[in-house]
Design a protein around this motif. Sequence first.
Motif, PDB file in Angstrom:
ATOM      1  N   ARG A  20       0.840  -1.197   0.000  1.00  0.00           N
ATOM      2  CA  ARG A  20       0.000   0.000   0.000  1.00  0.00           C
ATOM      3  C   ARG A  20       0.878   1.250   0.000  1.00  0.00           C
ATOM      4  NH1 ARG A  20      -4.624  -2.681   1.196  1.00  0.00           N
ATOM      5  NH2 ARG A  20      -4.482  -4.433   2.657  1.00  0.00           N
ATOM      6  N   THR A  21       0.650   2.118  -0.960  1.00  0.00           N
ATOM      7  CA  THR A  21       1.402   3.367  -1.042  1.00  0.00           C
ATOM      8  C   THR A  21       1.049   4.268   0.137  1.00  0.00           C
ATOM      9  OG1 THR A  21       1.386   3.229  -3.459  1.00  0.00           O
ATOM     10  CG2 THR A  21       1.907   5.365  -2.490  1.00  0.00           C
ATOM     11  N   ASN A  22       2.082   4.893   0.725  1.00  0.00           N
ATOM     12  CA  ASN A  22       1.839   5.870   1.783  1.00  0.00           C
ATOM     13  C   ASN A  22       2.739   7.086   1.578  1.00  0.00           C
ATOM     14  OD1 ASN A  22       4.366   5.059   2.728  1.00  0.00           O
ATOM     15  ND2 ASN A  22       3.535   3.787   4.377  1.00  0.00           N
ATOM     16  N   ALA A  23       2.768   7.983   2.541  1.00  0.00           N
ATOM     17  CA  ALA A  23       3.457   9.263   2.370  1.00  0.00           C
ATOM     18  C   ALA A  23       4.966   9.120   2.244  1.00  0.00           C
ATOM     19  CB  ALA A  23       3.118  10.188   3.539  1.00  0.00           C
ATOM     20  N   ILE A  24       5.543   8.054   2.800  1.00  0.00           N
ATOM     21  CA  ILE A  24       7.004   7.916   2.793  1.00  0.00           C
ATOM     22  C   ILE A  24       7.508   6.880   1.795  1.00  0.00           C
ATOM     23  CG2 ILE A  24       7.199   8.664   5.186  1.00  0.00           C
ATOM     24  CD1 ILE A  24       7.627   5.701   5.935  1.00  0.00           C
ATOM     25  N   GLY A  25       6.603   6.124   1.200  1.00  0.00           N
ATOM     26  CA  GLY A  25       6.982   5.067   0.263  1.00  0.00           C
ATOM     27  C   GLY A  25       5.858   4.074   0.128  1.00  0.00           C
TER      28      GLY A  25
END
Length: 205
Positions: A16-21
């Motif tokens: 799952r894509t998130n703010a840091i990677g």
Amino acid sequence: MFTGLVEERGTVRAIRTNAIGVRLEIAAELILTDASVGSSIAVCGCCLTVVELGDGWWAADVVSETLNRSTLGSLRAGDGVNLERPVRLSDRLGGHLVQGHVDGVGVVVARRDLSDGSARLRFEPPREILRYIVEKGSIAIEGVSLTIAGIDAIGFEIALIPHTLAVTTLGALRVGSRVNLEVDILAKYVEKLLPPVASAVGRAS
């Protein structure tokens, strides 16, 4: 710190894509028996931190730097991954000292499967780490501690026994496969120390 002896082959459950990677979710069993949020687990040779635990799975956040400098950036749901918990001071050091810090990504350029069930694989590493690789020395490939069986100016070879092929992701490697490589940290320490020593010897003479 790890030893390069894979404890379990897990399976990527979700990415799952998130703010840091990305947040990487991995299905596993054995390594979860004493895991908690904040624990370290090596995934294909990359030291990651447990940030979430579920029933039969755990998750780690992987930053863009790690995704770009390792094979973790090419993982997909359903892929197998090599897993290892950190070594304890009371454990046997069955492999070699592995930090979980990938030095570079190599490529499989040849594979020869032998009649006894073993295999001989040839890898081409980034040129800048080739100087740390010596025949009969140790190297971690996808988190697996292995012995260099042969080396030349552009690459090296590894001999894999049937057990390693069966219980790790190395059995699925084919020509063109990319792999995480970590050289023996002792070689880098020696290189760091040699210039001052050489200079001191020169001054003394």
